[in-house]
Enzyme design. Structure first.
Site, PDB file in Angstrom:
ATOM      1  N   ASP A   1       0.982  -1.200  -0.065  1.00  0.00           N
ATOM      2  CA  ASP A   1      -0.089  -0.109   0.012  1.00  0.00           C
ATOM      3  C   ASP A   1       0.870   1.173   0.072  1.00  0.00           C
ATOM      4  O   ASP A   1       2.045   1.338   0.348  1.00  0.00           O
ATOM      5  CB  ASP A   1      -0.826   0.115   1.097  1.00  0.00           C
ATOM      6  CG  ASP A   1      -1.962   0.984   1.172  1.00  0.00           C
ATOM      7  OD1 ASP A   1      -2.386   1.422  -0.161  1.00  0.00           O
ATOM      8  OD2 ASP A   1      -2.490   1.170   2.334  1.00  0.00           O
TER       9      ASP A   1
ATOM     10  N   GLY B   1       0.047   5.623  -4.563  1.00  0.00           N
ATOM     11  CA  GLY B   1      -0.609   6.848  -4.779  1.00  0.00           C
ATOM     12  C   GLY B   1       0.218   8.069  -3.788  1.00  0.00           C
ATOM     13  O   GLY B   1       0.665   9.116  -4.381  1.00  0.00           O
TER      14      GLY B   1
ATOM     15  N   HIS C   1       2.512   3.677  -9.060  1.00  0.00           N
ATOM     16  CA  HIS C   1       2.344   1.991  -9.397  1.00  0.00           C
ATOM     17  C   HIS C   1       3.349   1.454  -9.968  1.00  0.00           C
ATOM     18  O   HIS C   1       3.719   0.190  -9.997  1.00  0.00           O
ATOM     19  CB  HIS C   1       1.000   1.915 -10.122  1.00  0.00           C
ATOM     20  CG  HIS C   1      -0.122   2.281  -9.353  1.00  0.00           C
ATOM     21  ND1 HIS C   1      -0.337   1.951  -8.183  1.00  0.00           N
ATOM     22  CD2 HIS C   1      -1.223   2.980  -9.778  1.00  0.00           C
ATOM     23  CE1 HIS C   1      -1.546   2.476  -7.547  1.00  0.00           C
ATOM     24  NE2 HIS C   1      -2.220   3.082  -8.546  1.00  0.00           N
TER      25      HIS C   1
ATOM     26  N   SER D   1      -7.838  -5.255  -5.146  1.00  0.00           N
ATOM     27  CA  SER D   1      -8.669  -5.967  -4.414  1.00  0.00           C
ATOM     28  C   SER D   1     -10.099  -5.850  -5.129  1.00  0.00           C
ATOM     29  O   SER D   1     -10.067  -4.718  -6.189  1.00  0.00           O
ATOM     30  CB  SER D   1      -8.984  -5.053  -3.109  1.00  0.00           C
ATOM     31  OG  SER D   1      -9.451  -3.838  -3.295  1.00  0.00           O
ATOM     32  N   THR D   2     -11.041  -6.148  -4.590  1.00  0.00           N
ATOM     33  CA  THR D   2     -12.548  -6.330  -5.227  1.00  0.00           C
ATOM     34  C   THR D   2     -12.917  -4.770  -5.339  1.00  0.00           C
ATOM     35  O   THR D   2     -13.390  -4.328  -6.154  1.00  0.00           O
ATOM     36  CB  THR D   2     -13.588  -7.079  -4.762  1.00  0.00           C
ATOM     37  OG1 THR D   2     -13.137  -7.096  -3.215  1.00  0.00           O
ATOM     38  CG2 THR D   2     -13.408  -8.681  -5.007  1.00  0.00           C
TER      39      THR D   2
ATOM     40  N   ASN E   1     -10.843  -2.366  -5.488  1.00  0.00           N
ATOM     41  CA  ASN E   1     -10.138  -1.353  -6.219  1.00  0.00           C
ATOM     42  C   ASN E   1     -10.888  -0.941  -7.657  1.00  0.00           C
ATOM     43  O   ASN E   1     -10.504   0.097  -8.373  1.00  0.00           O
ATOM     44  CB  ASN E   1      -8.802  -1.847  -6.528  1.00  0.00           C
ATOM     45  CG  ASN E   1      -7.855  -1.780  -5.154  1.00  0.00           C
ATOM     46  OD1 ASN E   1      -7.072  -2.504  -5.228  1.00  0.00           O
ATOM     47  ND2 ASN E   1      -8.308  -0.928  -4.242  1.00  0.00           N
ATOM     48  N   TRP E   2     -12.057  -1.895  -7.957  1.00  0.00           N
ATOM     49  CA  TRP E   2     -12.682  -1.800  -9.219  1.00  0.00           C
ATOM     50  C   TRP E   2     -13.223  -0.445  -9.149  1.00  0.00           C
ATOM     51  O   TRP E   2     -13.600   0.164 -10.307  1.00  0.00           O
ATOM     52  CB  TRP E   2     -13.656  -2.729  -9.515  1.00  0.00           C
ATOM     53  CG  TRP E   2     -12.932  -4.141  -9.791  1.00  0.00           C
ATOM     54  CD1 TRP E   2     -12.929  -5.324  -9.179  1.00  0.00           C
ATOM     55  CD2 TRP E   2     -12.250  -4.364 -10.869  1.00  0.00           C
ATOM     56  NE1 TRP E   2     -12.318  -6.183  -9.757  1.00  0.00           N
ATOM     57  CE2 TRP E   2     -11.794  -5.833 -10.906  1.00  0.00           C
ATOM     58  CE3 TRP E   2     -11.797  -3.763 -12.227  1.00  0.00           C
ATOM     59  CZ2 TRP E   2     -11.247  -6.485 -11.908  1.00  0.00           C
ATOM     60  CZ3 TRP E   2     -11.176  -4.252 -13.228  1.00  0.00           C
ATOM     61  CH2 TRP E   2     -10.711  -5.568 -13.053  1.00  0.00           C
TER      62      TRP E   2
ATOM     63  N   SER F   1      -8.124  -4.546   5.096  1.00  0.00           N
ATOM     64  CA  SER F   1      -8.698  -4.160   3.883  1.00  0.00           C
ATOM     65  C   SER F   1      -9.029  -5.482   3.023  1.00  0.00           C
ATOM     66  O   SER F   1      -8.674  -5.704   1.871  1.00  0.00           O
ATOM     67  CB  SER F   1      -7.856  -3.447   2.829  1.00  0.00           C
ATOM     68  OG  SER F   1      -7.430  -2.051   3.528  1.00  0.00           O
TER      69      SER F   1
HETATM   70  C1  IPE Z   1      -5.343  -2.532  -0.001  1.00  0.00           C
HETATM   71  O1  IPE Z   1      -4.970  -1.210  -0.413  1.00  0.00           O
HETATM   72  C2  IPE Z   1      -5.545  -3.443  -1.661  1.00  0.00           C
HETATM   73  C3  IPE Z   1      -4.089  -3.491  -2.295  1.00  0.00           C
HETATM   74  C4  IPE Z   1      -3.165  -3.151  -1.846  1.00  0.00           C
HETATM   75  C5  IPE Z   1      -4.087  -4.227  -3.497  1.00  0.00           C
HETATM   76  P1  IPE Z   1      -6.419   0.001  -0.512  1.00  0.00           P
HETATM   77  O2  IPE Z   1      -5.610   1.252  -0.719  1.00  0.00           O
HETATM   78  O3  IPE Z   1      -7.216  -0.485  -1.587  1.00  0.00           O
HETATM   79  O4  IPE Z   1      -6.771   0.021   0.901  1.00  0.00           O
HETATM   80  P2  IPE Z   1      -7.662   0.959   1.810  1.00  0.00           P
HETATM   81  O5  IPE Z   1      -8.756   1.428   0.989  1.00  0.00           O
HETATM   82  O6  IPE Z   1      -6.804   2.065   2.047  1.00  0.00           O
HETATM   83  O7  IPE Z   1      -8.375   0.238   2.941  1.00  0.00           O
HETATM   84  C1  IPE Z   2      -1.452   0.322  -3.594  1.00  0.00           C
HETATM   85  O1  IPE Z   2      -1.181   1.762  -3.442  1.00  0.00           O
HETATM   86  C2  IPE Z   2      -1.884  -0.251  -4.710  1.00  0.00           C
HETATM   87  C3  IPE Z   2      -3.265  -0.628  -4.948  1.00  0.00           C
HETATM   88  C4  IPE Z   2      -4.019  -0.734  -4.311  1.00  0.00           C
HETATM   89  C5  IPE Z   2      -3.517  -1.042  -6.337  1.00  0.00           C
HETATM   90  P1  IPE Z   2      -2.321   2.591  -3.533  1.00  0.00           P
HETATM   91  O2  IPE Z   2      -2.657   3.014  -4.901  1.00  0.00           O
HETATM   92  O3  IPE Z   2      -3.499   2.152  -2.481  1.00  0.00           O
HETATM   93  O4  IPE Z   2      -1.749   4.001  -2.814  1.00  0.00           O
HETATM   94  P2  IPE Z   2      -2.256   5.119  -1.706  1.00  0.00           P
HETATM   95  O5  IPE Z   2      -2.694   3.919  -0.676  1.00  0.00           O
HETATM   96  O6  IPE Z   2      -3.619   5.609  -2.271  1.00  0.00           O
HETATM   97  O7  IPE Z   2      -1.216   5.939  -1.438  1.00  0.00           O
HETATM   98 MG    MG Z   3      -4.037   2.487  -0.448  1.00  0.00          MG
END
Ligand code: IPE
Ligand code: IPE
Ligand code: MG
Length: 252
Positions: A21, A24, A38, A66-67, A69-70, A197
């Site tokens: 995580d 971003g 990424h 994750s589901t 993340n869609w 998560s």
């Molecule tokens: C969890 O991260 C999913 C992955 C790392 C693939 P998220 O960024 O989606 O989780 P939340 O939304 O902060 O809980």
């Molecule tokens: C984890 O990083 C990667 C995925 C969930 C695909 P994030 O994209 O969640 O990055 P943050 O948590 O928003 O910084």
């Molecule tokens: Mg994240």
């Protein structure tokens, strides 16, 4: 000195799971677009896979999508999917040469056809490799996994394939995406968030949790060693008392 030297070979975690995580936020801190994070996250994946295999750890499971993340902006999802295809294409030979088997958990049929076919190709090519099993969690949600398991078991009970009295941990396990993986010993999450998560809810019942403040693209081999050294200092009691564990150790 590398923390690697502090790792004891006996008592290595058999299965490490990682919530990768913070991509971003890493990019944002640099004034860049999220996708830049990424892209750099892919490098951390490479280091982690390499370090885990070098240590002789048998199972590594990475939460890649994750589901939930869609529901991200369409462009981010599309770019992530493209990145997956290019990473798989790039890594196929390295994985194979290093005797690593690629596995996937999640609703992988929901992935775009290009991602799905590339994934299947890598899994097929590496299926007989035995040094380490690398599992990617893609379009993965633990609640969805459990829902599917409940439906399949209920159907089998209804059709007299299994008796309701026989539904136990093993039967439930056999109906999860992770049926051929052992329980998680160590779960690591980067980015400072201390939550699960929707990842491997069943499989982490007795996992040791390790949270780091750094963002995923900055995760290095040393961070992995640090997590393992910390893990090895813990006493996993599985409900027993410390005294019971020490008596058992003395008997050995
Ligand atoms: C969890 O991260 C999913 C992955 C790392 C693939 P998220 O960024 O989606 O989780 P939340 O939304 O902060 O809980
Ligand atoms: C984890 O990083 C990667 C995925 C969930 C695909 P994030 O994209 O969640 O990055 P943050 O948590 O928003 O910084
Ligand atoms: Mg994240």
């Amino acid at each position: 000195m590398s923390l690697k030297e502090e790792i004891i070979n006996e008592g290595l975690p058999q299965h490490i799971a990682v919530i990768m995580d913070g991509n971003g936020r890493w990019a944002k801190a640099k004034g860049k677009l999220r996708i830049f994070g990424h892209e750099n996250g892919a490098k951390a994946v490479r280091n982690t896979v390499e370090a885990t295999a070098e240590l002789g750890i048998q199972y590594l499971t990475l939460y890649a999508f994750s589901t939930e993340n869609w529901s991200r902006p369409k462009l981010e999802v599309q770019t992530l999917m493209k990145l997956l295809v290019s990473s798989l294409k790039k890594e196929i030979h390295t994985l194979h040469e290093n005797d690593i088997r690629l596995n996937a958990i999640g609703n992988i049929k929901a992935l775009p056809p290009k991602v799905y076919s590339e994934l299947v190709e890598v899994m097929e090519k590496t299926k007989n490799n035995s040094r380490m099993c690398l599992t990617l969690a893609l379009s993965y949600g633990a609640r969805e996994e459990l829902q599917n398991a409940v439906k399949e078991i209920a159907t089998k009970v209804k059709n007299n394939i299994i008796s309701i009295d026989n539904v136990d941990d093993t039967i439930i396990n056999d109906h999860l995406y992770t049926h051929d993986l052992p329980d998680v010993d160590l779960m690591i999450r980067t980015s400072g968030e201390q939550r699960i998560s929707n990842f491997l809810l069943w499989q982490i019942a007795y996992a040791e949790l390790y949270f780091l403040e750094i963002f995923w693209p900055d995760f290095s081999k040393e961070h992995l060693y640090e997590a393992i050294v910390n893990y090895q200092k813990r006493e996993r009691r599985f409900g027993k008392t410390s005294e019971q564990l020490n008596v058992n150790n003395e008997k050995k």
